[in-house]
Design a protein around this motif. Structure first.
Motif, mmCIF file in Angstrom:
data_model
loop_
_atom_site.group_PDB
_atom_site.id
_atom_site.type_symbol
_atom_site.label_atom_id
_atom_site.label_comp_id
_atom_site.label_asym_id
_atom_site.label_seq_id
_atom_site.Cartn_x
_atom_site.Cartn_y
_atom_site.Cartn_z
ATOM 1 N N VAL A 77 -12.782 -5.446 54.027
ATOM 2 C CA VAL A 77 -12.702 -5.254 52.509
ATOM 3 C C VAL A 77 -13.661 -4.457 51.989
ATOM 4 O O VAL A 77 -13.500 -3.483 51.060
ATOM 5 C CB VAL A 77 -12.425 -6.605 51.956
ATOM 6 N N ARG A 78 -14.907 -4.713 52.247
ATOM 7 C CA ARG A 78 -16.158 -3.891 51.661
ATOM 8 C C ARG A 78 -15.865 -2.461 51.915
ATOM 9 O O ARG A 78 -16.320 -1.563 51.101
ATOM 10 C CB ARG A 78 -17.401 -4.572 52.481
ATOM 11 N N ARG A 79 -15.703 -1.864 53.173
ATOM 12 C CA ARG A 79 -15.278 -0.500 53.620
ATOM 13 C C ARG A 79 -14.277 -0.045 52.522
ATOM 14 O O ARG A 79 -14.519 1.023 52.269
ATOM 15 C CB ARG A 79 -15.100 -0.562 55.046
ATOM 16 N N ILE A 80 -13.185 -0.700 52.398
ATOM 17 C CA ILE A 80 -12.201 -0.142 51.581
ATOM 18 C C ILE A 80 -12.800 0.110 50.116
ATOM 19 O O ILE A 80 -12.252 1.020 49.689
ATOM 20 C CB ILE A 80 -11.043 -1.200 51.595
ATOM 21 N N ASN A 81 -13.529 -0.898 49.611
ATOM 22 C CA ASN A 81 -14.161 -0.876 48.299
ATOM 23 C C ASN A 81 -15.075 0.261 48.276
ATOM 24 O O ASN A 81 -15.046 1.109 47.268
ATOM 25 C CB ASN A 81 -14.348 -2.297 47.814
ATOM 26 N N ASP A 82 -15.935 0.400 49.102
ATOM 27 C CA ASP A 82 -17.146 1.486 49.090
ATOM 28 C C ASP A 82 -16.149 2.765 49.371
ATOM 29 O O ASP A 82 -16.619 3.923 48.576
ATOM 30 C CB ASP A 82 -17.648 1.302 50.551
ATOM 31 N N SER A 83 -15.064 3.031 50.085
ATOM 32 C CA SER A 83 -14.292 4.081 50.283
ATOM 33 C C SER A 83 -13.757 4.522 48.710
ATOM 34 O O SER A 83 -13.751 5.735 48.453
ATOM 35 C CB SER A 83 -13.206 4.069 51.181
ATOM 36 N N ALA A 85 -14.695 3.475 45.679
ATOM 37 C CA ALA A 85 -15.682 3.873 44.695
ATOM 38 C C ALA A 85 -16.152 5.294 44.950
ATOM 39 O O ALA A 85 -16.733 5.990 44.048
ATOM 40 C CB ALA A 85 -16.778 2.840 44.989
ATOM 41 N N ASP A 86 -16.249 5.739 46.271
ATOM 42 C CA ASP A 86 -16.896 6.984 46.824
ATOM 43 C C ASP A 86 -15.897 8.054 46.073
ATOM 44 O O ASP A 86 -16.318 8.932 45.437
ATOM 45 C CB ASP A 86 -16.835 7.224 48.377
ATOM 46 N N VAL A 87 -14.592 7.979 46.389
ATOM 47 C CA VAL A 87 -13.765 9.046 46.019
ATOM 48 C C VAL A 87 -13.682 8.854 44.520
ATOM 49 O O VAL A 87 -13.483 10.075 43.656
ATOM 50 C CB VAL A 87 -12.436 8.806 46.595
ATOM 51 N N THR A 88 -13.783 7.903 43.545
ATOM 52 C CA THR A 88 -13.624 8.013 42.360
ATOM 53 C C THR A 88 -14.499 8.193 41.474
ATOM 54 O O THR A 88 -14.756 9.005 40.454
ATOM 55 C CB THR A 88 -13.119 6.325 41.756
ATOM 56 N N HIS A 89 -15.962 8.064 42.157
ATOM 57 C CA HIS A 89 -17.272 8.497 41.734
ATOM 58 C C HIS A 89 -17.230 10.149 41.573
ATOM 59 O O HIS A 89 -17.770 10.763 40.785
ATOM 60 C CB HIS A 89 -18.404 7.952 42.463
ATOM 61 N N ARG A 90 -16.680 10.734 42.607
ATOM 62 C CA ARG A 90 -16.859 12.195 42.985
ATOM 63 C C ARG A 90 -15.767 12.822 41.984
ATOM 64 O O ARG A 90 -15.653 13.934 41.639
ATOM 65 C CB ARG A 90 -16.474 12.454 44.360
ATOM 66 N N HIS A 91 -14.746 12.087 41.717
ATOM 67 C CA HIS A 91 -13.799 12.741 40.808
ATOM 68 C C HIS A 91 -13.523 11.868 39.685
ATOM 69 O O HIS A 91 -12.105 11.308 39.248
ATOM 70 C CB HIS A 91 -12.462 12.819 41.735
ATOM 71 N N SER A 92 -14.568 11.282 38.866
ATOM 72 C CA SER A 92 -14.325 10.234 37.952
ATOM 73 C C SER A 92 -13.588 10.789 36.561
ATOM 74 O O SER A 92 -13.152 9.970 35.842
ATOM 75 C CB SER A 92 -15.694 9.942 37.347
ATOM 76 N N ALA A 93 -13.442 12.007 36.442
ATOM 77 C CA ALA A 93 -12.619 12.455 35.366
ATOM 78 C C ALA A 93 -11.188 12.268 35.518
ATOM 79 O O ALA A 93 -10.458 12.240 34.556
ATOM 80 C CB ALA A 93 -12.834 14.146 35.162
ATOM 81 N N VAL A 94 -10.791 11.924 36.832
ATOM 82 C CA VAL A 94 -9.222 12.063 36.815
ATOM 83 C C VAL A 94 -8.852 10.800 38.037
ATOM 84 O O VAL A 94 -7.771 10.437 37.997
ATOM 85 C CB VAL A 94 -8.718 13.334 37.725
ATOM 86 N N LEU A 95 -9.877 10.145 38.484
ATOM 87 C CA LEU A 95 -9.690 9.112 39.376
ATOM 88 C C LEU A 95 -10.278 7.888 38.796
ATOM 89 O O LEU A 95 -11.308 7.886 38.421
ATOM 90 C CB LEU A 95 -9.993 9.399 40.809
ATOM 91 N N LEU A 120 -20.377 -1.241 42.536
ATOM 92 C CA LEU A 120 -19.500 0.093 42.688
ATOM 93 C C LEU A 120 -18.966 0.663 41.389
ATOM 94 O O LEU A 120 -18.741 1.743 41.587
ATOM 95 C CB LEU A 120 -18.565 -0.398 43.996
ATOM 96 N N GLY A 121 -18.952 -0.198 40.416
ATOM 97 C CA GLY A 121 -18.364 0.324 39.229
ATOM 98 C C GLY A 121 -16.638 0.536 39.232
ATOM 99 O O GLY A 121 -16.352 1.280 38.310
#
Length: 308
Positions: A77-83, A85-95, A120-121
């Motif tokens: 579960v933690r790895r899912i949430n980290d994943s 968070a990673d993609v949404t932080h890198r594309h915060s304007a659209v995800l 994680l935000g």
């Protein structure tokens, strides 16, 4: 048109996904394609342009990660949430991302939700409507819902398969899966209303899919119904998405909870849509909705729920 798709699944390349579990062998090719899109960031980003939308709200369903009956360990579960968070932080304007938890694991899940939001935000939480015989009113789930209420983040209460109901509805053919998921999704919310969870947690906002509409409409329209409609107290806590994108479903959702409590959702990548603004415009026209209500459903309600 500014459109936010609230109902989207994604996991990322580091999460083992098999969306074909539990589905008929004849559908394996389709679900293998879904599995690929669930892990391909480029497919997720490209889908925004294909659909003609502003942004997606992504989540990872444990149904795609675990075998039937398998328990989710906290590390997974933690790895899912980290994943996410990673993609949404890198594309915060659209995800925008929702945390995933197994809500029926008491305080451990509440702690992980708190970490996912505060550290994680992530903007909300994805919770499955049932686990075995448990529904969200179970004592095992209470800590997670309390945490969501205290954090001020929305809960996306997602349908799950049910083997018993699927077998019972087997004579309906291809509709057995949808009927079973519809029953579970509506039962989850009605159980919460019946247990007084919205009175106990007035800041708790729950989003269900349009699959829940049948049960919710019956519960509301009967004399002793759940009272979640426009003029009832829990109405302010309940949101319905537009899964299915049909004007009849949209009209029913608006009549039940109001346009200010409906969010746009497609179920990507299980369902792929093109030119959503045109599709939504046609639906809004058929329902006779004005500009203010169109904006609420297309994006404003989601922005308010997610604080974006």
């Amino acid at each position: 048109m500014d459109v936010i798709d609230f109902h989207c699944h994604f996991a990322g390349s580091g999460i083992p996904i098999d969306a074909s579990r539990g589905n008929p062998p004849a559908q394996k090719e389709f679900w293998d394609g879904v599995s690929r899109r669930l892990t391909q960031e480029e497919a997720l980003l490209a889908s925004l342009q294909t659909a003609g939308i502003t942004s997606r709200v992504i989540n990872t369903s444990l149904e795609f990660v675990l075998a039937p009956g398998e328990e989710a360990d906290l590390d997974t579960v933690r790895r899912i949430n980290d994943s996410i968070a990673d993609v949404t932080h890198r594309h915060s304007a659209v995800l925008h991302g929702l945390a995933t938890v197994d809500a029926y694991r008491r305080e451990a899940s509440a702690r992980e939700l708190t970490r996912a939001v505060r550290e994680l935000g992530l903007k909300g939480v994805f919770i499955e409507s049932a686990k075995g015989d448990l529904l969200p009113d179970a004592p095992e789930a209470r800590p997670t819902f309390l945490a969501a209420s205290e954090l001020g983040v929305p809960v996306f209460l997602h349908p799950v398969p049910d083997a018993v109901l699927r077998q019972k509805f087997g004579r309906t053919g291809k509709f057995s899966e949808r009927l079973s998921r519809s029953a579970i999704n509506s039962a989850a919310l009605l159980a919460m209303a019946n247990a007084g969870m919205f009175e106990e947690m007035p800041n708790l906002n729950v989003v269900v899919t349009a699959l829940a509409l049948g049960g919710l409409m019956v519960g509301e329209c009967l004399a002793d119904g759940a009272q979640i409609g426009k003029h009832a107290f829990p109405r302010r806590n309940v949101y319905i998405d537009t899964t299915g994108l049909h004007s009849v479903l949209l009209r029913a959702a608006v009549d039940l909870v109001g346009a200010d409590h409906v969010v746009m959702g497609t179920d990507w990548p299980v369902v792929t849509e093109t030119n959503l603004p045109a599709r939504l415009t046609n639906m809004f026209d058929q329902c006779g909705l004005g500009e203010a209500d169109r904006d609420l459903i297309a994006h404003a309600n989601a922005r308010r729920l997610l604080h974006v």
